[in-house]
Design an enzyme around this catalytic site. Structure first.
Site, mmCIF file in Angstrom:
data_model
loop_
_atom_site.group_PDB
_atom_site.id
_atom_site.type_symbol
_atom_site.label_atom_id
_atom_site.label_comp_id
_atom_site.label_asym_id
_atom_site.label_seq_id
_atom_site.Cartn_x
_atom_site.Cartn_y
_atom_site.Cartn_z
ATOM 1 C CE LYS A 1 -2.445 -1.265 3.987
ATOM 2 N NZ LYS A 1 -1.316 -2.034 3.855
ATOM 3 C CB THR A 2 3.613 2.601 2.326
ATOM 4 O OG1 THR A 2 2.411 2.408 3.477
ATOM 5 C CG2 THR A 2 4.160 3.790 2.295
ATOM 6 C CG ASP B 1 0.540 5.046 4.305
ATOM 7 O OD1 ASP B 1 -0.186 3.661 4.165
ATOM 8 O OD2 ASP B 1 1.435 4.910 4.026
ATOM 9 C CD GLU B 2 -0.285 3.047 8.895
ATOM 10 O OE1 GLU B 2 -1.171 2.337 9.069
ATOM 11 O OE2 GLU B 2 0.681 2.745 8.597
ATOM 12 C CD GLN C 1 -1.227 -3.494 8.681
ATOM 13 O OE1 GLN C 1 -0.551 -3.028 9.715
ATOM 14 N NE2 GLN C 1 -2.039 -3.801 7.774
ATOM 15 N NE ARG D 1 4.466 -3.899 11.403
ATOM 16 C CZ ARG D 1 3.093 -3.542 10.742
ATOM 17 N NH1 ARG D 1 3.832 -2.450 8.969
ATOM 18 N NH2 ARG D 1 1.871 -3.908 9.865
HETATM 19 P P1 ATP Z 1 1.585 -1.957 6.276
HETATM 20 O O1 ATP Z 1 -0.267 -2.238 5.668
HETATM 21 O O2 ATP Z 1 2.560 -2.742 7.006
HETATM 22 O O3 ATP Z 1 1.511 -0.775 6.606
HETATM 23 P P2 ATP Z 1 1.819 -2.321 3.075
HETATM 24 O O4 ATP Z 1 0.705 -2.013 2.077
HETATM 25 O O5 ATP Z 1 2.539 -0.642 3.552
HETATM 26 O O6 ATP Z 1 2.178 -2.761 4.739
HETATM 27 P P3 ATP Z 1 4.762 -1.687 2.038
HETATM 28 O O7 ATP Z 1 5.317 -1.237 2.568
HETATM 29 O O8 ATP Z 1 3.993 -0.875 0.855
HETATM 30 O O9 ATP Z 1 3.083 -2.710 2.723
HETATM 31 O O10 ATP Z 1 5.782 -3.093 1.100
HETATM 32 C C1 ATP Z 1 5.933 -3.932 1.805
HETATM 33 C C2 ATP Z 1 6.806 -4.912 1.471
HETATM 34 O O11 ATP Z 1 6.827 -5.367 0.263
HETATM 35 C C3 ATP Z 1 7.630 -3.789 1.015
HETATM 36 O O12 ATP Z 1 9.583 -3.861 1.741
HETATM 37 C C4 ATP Z 1 8.241 -2.769 -0.283
HETATM 38 O O13 ATP Z 1 8.785 -2.265 -0.949
HETATM 39 C C5 ATP Z 1 7.252 -4.702 -0.841
HETATM 40 N N1 ATP Z 1 6.681 -3.896 -2.266
HETATM 41 C C6 ATP Z 1 6.160 -4.384 -2.202
HETATM 42 N N2 ATP Z 1 5.086 -4.196 -3.490
HETATM 43 C C7 ATP Z 1 6.341 -5.582 -4.020
HETATM 44 C C8 ATP Z 1 6.455 -5.427 -4.989
HETATM 45 N N3 ATP Z 1 4.953 -6.096 -6.294
HETATM 46 N N4 ATP Z 1 7.604 -6.581 -5.666
HETATM 47 C C9 ATP Z 1 8.364 -6.433 -5.037
HETATM 48 N N5 ATP Z 1 9.123 -5.190 -3.584
HETATM 49 C C10 ATP Z 1 7.219 -5.735 -3.075
HETATM 50 MG MG MG Z 2 2.210 0.843 4.778
#
Ligand code: ATP
Ligand code: MG
Length: 727
Positions: free
Chosen positions: A32-33, A221-222, A252, A600
């Site tokens: 997402k981020t 975000d969040e 979350q 995490r």
């Molecule tokens: P959270 O809910 O904990 O905030 P999130 O959904 O925001 O998580 P991110 O932090 O954006 O998730 O991504 C998690 C990890 O996966 C990061 O290290 C990111 O770089 C990696 N990632 C996300 N998408 C891809 C992709 N398409 N290919 C490779 N790595 C990816």
């Molecule tokens: Mg995130």
């Protein structure tokens, strides 16, 4: 574009969709981020949008910095000018530009008051209305004020809804004073930053249009943790031409206690129709067992929408759970595992230790220092540097030191808690001490340095210190401290101010001393203080190589290769409060917190707990109920196990146990010890390996209350603890 190549189709859709508002709902680690940062890069690079027309709101400053770094790493200086910040920083920026347009005389360089300033305003109000802190703690009144503000209840409205002659009425009166005082100073508190921004955007069309025109693309975000006022501000910023992109994970939501409302993301399409919703189902962060384990826990929440998160990662490490036989073994195990990780090539900064509450870091910090593992507490103060711990240790120092070193301790606590000994008096004592070449304590013992109330207070203080000085050799250190802290009114002061966290810390210090006494039955107070001095030394420098310690709340949105979730005992996590409230809501929020903690981790998740008597909780501890919810295929258990299992060993791998009612200790061969709680009764004579002989006073609730013969006094020891034998 190379940075777009790595996206999966749903992520690509979310990054490149610019025909209207978009909502991304997806589980932890699904990118997402990353979608937000990539989207910002895409807008700037592919669509040629000017960076300053892009706004991104995140939850913490750390997250904001990471987001900026990420975009800069893709675009370099082309990214400069984009606005990435927390909502509070955004409001400060807006108000610094436009607050004067409120028409109430607020200058653009208005003051922002912090919690200390808030307290001193309350103090003025209490003095004016003759209110006692004992009956109305600052923390309580401040949260009342904050709650009123959050609901946009004015002091007048608060007055009129409060019943006559009730505590509500008094709080409303203080609220009224507080608001007038802030207004007089043209100062804003943290709540005001949001409220004023919201009010200004609402009433002043010119300002609203100006800020709306500034941003074409807004990202949040969040979003699952946004509250009503924050949402209202965001709505005002979105013009017809603006594209809003919100991302969040309802699983979350961990800030409902502060007003976060998950319905906002769920009902988002009603306010912003038409909305394009994207789900992301692939998790890129965690290895299969961690993901599956975390999912199996969150599935127990009734009030949620099920998601189907998968990972295509092959390599896997099972979750490791260690249940320590007693408190001291848990941090030792964590340090041992950290060292093993380092030996296998991990760097310190890849490792994080997360816990439910700040006080829990104490036992771990001590062990980390002993094991020479560099660590840093993120968003908090190291245990032995916390004010209440320094105060408590200063009281102890007063009992044995007789040289100039006592001056520092004395200055620290002579008026804590408040006993009408002002700075003037302290200066007089210092002058005397210099001219007569005595330490400050000798001065007040030998001279009357003040008059009236202050002198009476000094006399009482001396009486207290002398009383405990005489007890140093006949009482245990923990009992000395407990007695002192109670009698001097320190604990009462913390209770009046509802300083729960500080109370927990002091109790934890007493726990620490008990550990010392158990390990060194002949140890003296002087030896204890010398040992502690080693822990209060300056922080080590280590080229940014530190294990990171933080609460789970502070770890939101972050990720680490190796994560330890520390002290996962029932009553700590989930918290006693959530359990005793009985309802589902509080427990479900705790479970979401566990989900945040587990997710995490990238490569390895360690979970630990200790099954012993907890001084802070005043009862024995059992592993968290959430550990039992983890899918057994994804986790390996080590250490002691629950009593429901009959054959058990302390070191070997164990199958996961069912709900435990009591604990059974077993020896190396797996035999339960001969002594059982049935055999030991009230009145029995027993021997403890460290404390010597004692008489059992009580055996209820799995804890034996035992009066020992010597200075150790009355102790609570876990039933069946191997250190006890019947005489
Ligand atoms: P959270 O809910 O904990 O905030 P999130 O959904 O925001 O998580 P991110 O932090 O954006 O998730 O991504 C998690 C990890 O996966 C990061 O290290 C990111 O770089 C990696 N990632 C996300 N998408 C891809 C992709 N398409 N290919 C490779 N790595 C990816
Ligand atoms: Mg995130």
């Amino acid at each position: 574009m190379s940075y777009l190549d790595s996206l999966n189709p749903s992520q690509y859709d979310a990054v490149t969709y610019t025909d209207g508002h978009i909502r991304i709902i997806a589980g932890a680690g699904s990118g997402k981020t990353r979608v937000i940062t990539t989207r910002i890069a895409y807008l700037i690079e592919s669509l040629g949008i000017a960076p300053y027309r892009i706004l991104a709101i995140t939850f913490t400053n750390k997250a904001a910095n990471e987001m900026k770094e990420r975009v800069y790493s893709i675009l370099g200086d082309d990214a400069s000018g984009m606005f990435v910040s927390t909502i509070h920083s955004f409001c400060v920026r807006l108000l610094r530009e436009d607050i004067h347009k409120m028409g109430d005389g607020y200058p653009r360089n208005f003051t922002i008051v912090d919690s200390d300033d808030q307290k001193s305003i309350l103090k003025e109000a209490y003095k004016m209305y003759g209110i006692e802190v004992k009956s109305y703690s600052y923390a309580n009144v401040l949260s009342y004020i904050s709650a009123c503000k959050g609901e946009e209840i004015s002091p007048e409205a608060a007055m009129s809804i409060a019943n006559e002659f009730t505590s509500e009425k008094i709080k409303a009166q203080v609220y009224d004073y507080y608001e007038k005082r802030l207004e007089h100073m043209k100062a804003l508190d943290f709540d005001d930053l949001l409220l004023f921004t919201n009010r200004l955007l609402k009433k002043d069309q010119e300002v609203r249009v100006k800020w709306q025109r500034r941003f074409d693309y807004i990202h949040v975000d969040e979003f699952q943790d946004v509250d009503k006022i924050q949402y209202s501000i965001i709505r005002y910023l979105v013009s017809d031409k603006c594209n809003l992109c919100v991302v969040g994970d309802p699983d979350q939501t961990i800030y409902t206690w502060r007003g976060a409302d998950v319905n906002i993301i769920m009902n988002f399409e009603k306010d912003f129709a038409p909305v394009h919703t994207v789900m992301l189902n692939e998790n890129y962060r965690s290895c299969p067992s961690i993901l599956k384990g975390a999912n199996s826990v969150i599935k127990n929440n009734k009030n949620r929408i099920d998601k189907d998160l998968y990972t295509s990662r092959q390599e896997d490490n099972k979750i490791i759970h260690y249940s320590a036989f007693e408190e001291a073994l848990e941090p030792a195990w964590v340090c041992q595992q950290i060292n093993k990780c380092i030996q296998s090539g991990a760097a310190y900064r890849d490792i994080a230790v997360l816990y439910r509450s700040n006080y829990l870091s104490r036992s771990l910090e001590k062990q980390l220092l002993e094991a020479r593992i560099p660590y840093r507490i993120y968003g908090g103060v190291r245990f032995y540097d916390r004010a209440e711990i320094k105060d408590a240790l200063s009281y102890l120092r007063m009992l044995i030191h007789d040289n100039a070193a006592i001056d520092l301790a004395l200055k620290r606590i002579i008026n804590v808690p408040k006993r009408s000994i002002g700075n003037k008096t302290v200066e007089t004592i210092e002058d005397y001490s210099r001219s007569e070449n005595m330490n400050m304590y000798e001065v007040i013992k030998n001279h009357d340095v003040a008059r009236g109330k202050a002198q009476t207070a000094l006399n009482d203080f001396i009486k207290l210190i002398e009383k405990y000085r005489n007890l140093v050799n006949s009482m245990s250190i923990s009992m000395l401290l407990e007695g002192l802290m109670d009698e001097c009114g320190y604990m009462q002061m913390l209770e009046d101010d509802k300083e729960t966290e500080r109370i927990e810390n002091v109790k934890e210090l007493i726990n620490d001393i008990e550990d010392f006494e158990t390990a060194n039955p002949d140890g003296t107070l002087d030896e204890y203080l010398q040992q502690i001095a080693l822990y209060t030394d300056k922080e080590q420098e280590n080229n940014g190589q530190f294990v990171q310690l933080m609460t789970i709340h502070a770890a939101k949105g972050l990720e680490f290769d190796i994560v330890f979730v520390y002290s996962m005992c029932d009553g700590i996590f989930p918290s006693e409060k959530a359990i005793s409230e009985g309802g589902r809501t509080a427990l479900e929020e705790e479970r979401r917190l566990a989900y945040v903690a587990f997710t995490r981790a990238r490569k390895q998740l360690f979970i630990s707990d200790a099954q012993g008597y907890s001084y802070v909780m005043d009862r024995i501890k059992l592993p968290s109920r959430f550990i039992k919810e983890i899918d057994p295929d994804t986790i390996e258990h080590f250490g002691v196990q629950d009593a429901t299992q009959h054959t058990a060993s302390r070191q070997e791998e164990l199958p996961s146990g069912q709900a435990a009612k009591a604990l059974t200790y077993v020896d190396e061969e797996g035999h339960a010890p001969v002594k059982t709680s049935g055999r030991i009764r009230k009145g029995d004579l027993v021997v403890h390996t460290s404390f010597g002989e004692g008489v059992v006073l009580d055996t209820s609730q799995g804890v034996w209350k035992i009066a020992f013969n010597n200075k150790f006094g009355i102790r609570k020891i876990m039933a069946n603890h191997p250190s006890i034998t019947k005489k």
